[in-house]
Design an enzyme around this catalytic site. Structure first.
Site, mmCIF file in Angstrom:
data_model
loop_
_atom_site.group_PDB
_atom_site.id
_atom_site.type_symbol
_atom_site.label_atom_id
_atom_site.label_comp_id
_atom_site.label_asym_id
_atom_site.label_seq_id
_atom_site.Cartn_x
_atom_site.Cartn_y
_atom_site.Cartn_z
ATOM 1 N N GLY A 169 0.844 -1.207 0.000
ATOM 2 C CA GLY A 169 0.000 0.000 0.000
ATOM 3 C C GLY A 169 0.867 1.240 0.000
ATOM 4 N N ALA A 170 1.872 1.233 -0.907
ATOM 5 C CA ALA A 170 2.946 2.236 -0.840
ATOM 6 C C ALA A 170 2.640 3.506 -1.620
ATOM 7 C CB ALA A 170 4.226 1.604 -1.401
ATOM 8 N N ASN A 171 1.544 3.497 -2.399
ATOM 9 C CA ASN A 171 1.341 4.636 -3.303
ATOM 10 C C ASN A 171 0.685 5.840 -2.633
ATOM 11 O OD1 ASN A 171 -0.833 2.434 -3.771
ATOM 12 N ND2 ASN A 171 -1.860 4.358 -4.196
ATOM 13 N N ILE A 224 0.109 6.744 4.566
ATOM 14 C CA ILE A 224 1.176 6.370 5.494
ATOM 15 C C ILE A 224 2.237 5.524 4.778
ATOM 16 C CG2 ILE A 224 1.595 4.974 7.563
ATOM 17 C CD1 ILE A 224 -1.306 5.861 8.423
ATOM 18 N N SER A 250 -4.572 -0.718 14.952
ATOM 19 C CA SER A 250 -5.401 0.491 14.905
ATOM 20 C C SER A 250 -6.041 0.721 16.266
ATOM 21 C CB SER A 250 -6.503 0.295 13.859
ATOM 22 O OG SER A 250 -7.464 1.321 13.968
ATOM 23 N N TYR A 264 -13.625 -4.411 10.519
ATOM 24 C CA TYR A 264 -12.351 -3.670 10.424
ATOM 25 C C TYR A 264 -11.537 -3.870 11.705
ATOM 26 C CZ TYR A 264 -8.953 0.114 10.020
ATOM 27 O OH TYR A 264 -7.774 0.829 9.969
HETATM 28 N N1 LIG Z 1 -5.048 6.788 8.600
HETATM 29 C C1 LIG Z 1 -5.314 6.403 9.836
HETATM 30 O O1 LIG Z 1 -5.684 7.211 10.706
HETATM 31 C C2 LIG Z 1 -5.139 4.975 10.234
HETATM 32 C C3 LIG Z 1 -5.505 4.610 11.544
HETATM 33 C C4 LIG Z 1 -5.293 3.297 11.947
HETATM 34 C C5 LIG Z 1 -4.721 2.383 11.082
HETATM 35 N N2 LIG Z 1 -4.414 2.775 9.796
HETATM 36 C C6 LIG Z 1 -3.816 1.764 8.920
HETATM 37 O O2 LIG Z 1 -2.753 2.338 8.189
HETATM 38 C C7 LIG Z 1 -2.584 1.633 6.959
HETATM 39 C C8 LIG Z 1 -2.411 2.604 5.814
HETATM 40 O O3 LIG Z 1 -3.603 3.314 5.598
HETATM 41 P P1 LIG Z 1 -3.662 4.840 5.157
HETATM 42 O O4 LIG Z 1 -4.303 5.578 6.259
HETATM 43 O O5 LIG Z 1 -2.346 5.298 4.651
HETATM 44 O O6 LIG Z 1 -4.752 4.769 3.979
HETATM 45 P P2 LIG Z 1 -4.646 4.926 2.383
HETATM 46 O O7 LIG Z 1 -4.021 6.225 2.020
HETATM 47 O O8 LIG Z 1 -6.026 4.636 1.908
HETATM 48 O O9 LIG Z 1 -3.654 3.770 1.972
HETATM 49 C C9 LIG Z 1 -4.059 2.430 1.889
HETATM 50 C C10 LIG Z 1 -3.179 1.746 0.871
HETATM 51 O O10 LIG Z 1 -3.539 0.355 0.826
HETATM 52 C C11 LIG Z 1 -3.652 -0.002 -0.551
HETATM 53 N N3 LIG Z 1 -4.519 -1.152 -0.764
HETATM 54 C C12 LIG Z 1 -5.858 -1.234 -0.549
HETATM 55 N N4 LIG Z 1 -6.304 -2.430 -0.951
HETATM 56 C C13 LIG Z 1 -5.238 -3.118 -1.436
HETATM 57 C C14 LIG Z 1 -5.074 -4.398 -2.023
HETATM 58 N N5 LIG Z 1 -6.111 -5.228 -2.237
HETATM 59 N N6 LIG Z 1 -3.832 -4.793 -2.398
HETATM 60 C C15 LIG Z 1 -2.781 -3.971 -2.235
HETATM 61 N N7 LIG Z 1 -2.879 -2.731 -1.713
HETATM 62 C C16 LIG Z 1 -4.103 -2.312 -1.321
HETATM 63 C C17 LIG Z 1 -4.206 1.249 -1.221
HETATM 64 O O11 LIG Z 1 -4.012 1.178 -2.623
HETATM 65 P P3 LIG Z 1 -5.005 1.980 -3.647
HETATM 66 O O12 LIG Z 1 -4.508 3.385 -3.691
HETATM 67 O O13 LIG Z 1 -4.827 1.239 -4.921
HETATM 68 O O14 LIG Z 1 -6.390 1.880 -3.062
HETATM 69 C C18 LIG Z 1 -3.351 2.310 -0.543
HETATM 70 O O15 LIG Z 1 -2.094 2.405 -1.153
HETATM 71 C C19 LIG Z 1 -3.809 0.716 6.836
HETATM 72 O O16 LIG Z 1 -3.447 -0.594 7.223
HETATM 73 C C20 LIG Z 1 -4.789 1.277 7.854
HETATM 74 O O17 LIG Z 1 -5.671 0.310 8.365
HETATM 75 C C21 LIG Z 1 -4.604 4.047 9.363
#
Ligand SMILES: NC(=O)c1ccc[n+]([C@@H]2O[C@H](COP(=O)([O-])OP(=O)(O)OC[C@H]3O[C@@H](n4cnc5c(N)ncnc54)[C@H](OP(=O)(O)O)[C@@H]3O)[C@@H](O)[C@H]2O)c1
Length: 306
Positions: free
Chosen positions: A22-24, A27, A151, A177
């Site tokens: 999920g590098a694109n 976080i 989380s 979730y």
């Molecule tokens: N943001 C917060 O406050 C928060 C809080 C608690 C935990 N987290 C955790 O932090 C992590 C990162 O989330 P984020 O907040 O940075 O959200 P984000 O910007 O939505 O990033 C999520 C990433 O996961 C990728 N992804 C989704 N489905 C996938 C799949 N089937 N195969 C491969 N990659 C996939 C997405 O790719 P696409 O761009 O292609 O969709 C995106 O790059 C997650 O595990 C989330 O549960 C975040």
């Protein structure tokens, strides 16, 4: 623990190879940027390679000599996970940091290609399979680390993995979730236990980002709801960069022992500097955890080396 730890504390990572799922965006992207800035070789594991190359371009604009690569990975599909692992192993001999970051949050009910409820499938089972398939590389690399994303949403959950069927009639998106994230946290502890009991030098660490401003929130909801959600996040949460600090701490700090749970030190854990938290030790249950491991091996067909 170093006080007020930020990415400026990261040591030189030359020679270390990292995978970030999920590098694109969000976080994951910030994690890649900081690792690349400190000379790690970074593999961006992304489901959409175009988005991956856009992220690489952004990183290279800041750090033209960054050693960054894109490989396709769809955690929604066990065949894609196997294909990714093979391709990675063909290209790289070592793996110092596996950062299991990708995630989805509260989508409508759907199932992965292999029939698992999507949050449990993508957030947890996909990463379980990926780690198992890469384990030989991880174990063969000195001081390697596996990082799992928990989380705040999991902190009030009780483990119900065995009962967790994820069928449409029982689907509660927030609960699912939370369970998926709790499973990632249990996995991190169990993996560390297995490393330690076999005298393996690798470490497994769980962490959570607090609440960080990313695309995770409001995906799939109406435009107005999405805008309101993201505006309130700005008020209460922290930046995606700060959200990446617990991961970066877990992945790079020399003092990390393995088995820790790292998260922000501020009020209610929403924001702040990375610190070690006790909550996972309070939630953890050895029996549940080893049963979850067996269940995950049988569901994914990925048998660990131990
Ligand atoms: N943001 C917060 O406050 C928060 C809080 C608690 C935990 N987290 C955790 O932090 C992590 C990162 O989330 P984020 O907040 O940075 O959200 P984000 O910007 O939505 O990033 C999520 C990433 O996961 C990728 N992804 C989704 N489905 C996938 C799949 N089937 N195969 C491969 N990659 C996939 C997405 O790719 P696409 O761009 O292609 O969709 C995106 O790059 C997650 O595990 C989330 O549960 C975040």
């Amino acid at each position: 623990m170093t006080r007020e730890w930020t990415k400026s504390n990261i040591r030189d990572l030359s020679g270390k190879v990292a995978i970030v799922t999920g590098a694109n965006s969000g976080i994951g992207y910030e994690t890649c940027l900081a690792l690349a800035e400190n000379y790690a070789t970074v593999v961006l594991a992304v489901r959409n390679v175009n988005k991956g190359f856009e992220a690489v371009d952004k990183i290279k604009r800041e750090f033209p000599n960054a050693d960054v690569h894109v490989l396709q990975l769809d955690l929604n599909d066990l065949a894609s996970i196997r294909e990714f692992s093979q391709q990675f192993k063909q290209k790289f001999r070592s793996l110092s940091m596996l950062i299991n970051n990708a995630g989805i949050m509260v989508p409508p009910y759907r199932v992965t290609k292999d029939g698992f409820e999507s949050q449990f499938g993508v957030n947890y089972l996909g990463h379980f399979a990926l780690t198992g398939l890469l384990l030989d590389r991880i174990i063969a690399t000195p001081d390697s680390r596996v990082i799992s994303l928990g989380s705040l949403a999991a902190h009030k959950q009780k483990p119900e993995f065995k009962e967790f069927t994820g069928t449409k009639t029982k689907y509660k998106k927030f609960k699912s979730y939370g369970q998926s994230k709790l499973a990632c946290m249990f996995f991190a502890k169990e993996l560390q236990y297995r490393f330690r009991s076999r005298n393996i030098d690798s470490k497994s660490i769980a962490c959570h980002p607090g609440i960080a401003q990313t695309y995770l929130f409001g995906k799939g909801s109406r435009k107005l709801t999405r805008r309101l959600t993201r505006a309130s996040l700005k008020l209460i949460g922290q930046s995606a960069e700060a959200g990446a600090y617990p991961i970066l701490y877990a992945a790079t700090e020399p003092s990390v022992r393995g088995g820790e749970y790292i998260g922000p030190d501020g009020k209610k854990g929403i924001k702040g500097y990375p610190t070690e938290l006790n909550i996972l030790d309070e939630l953890f249950d050895e029996n549940v955890s080893s049963n979850l491991w067996l269940l995950s091996e049988s569901l994914t067909g990925v048998k660990y080396l131990f």
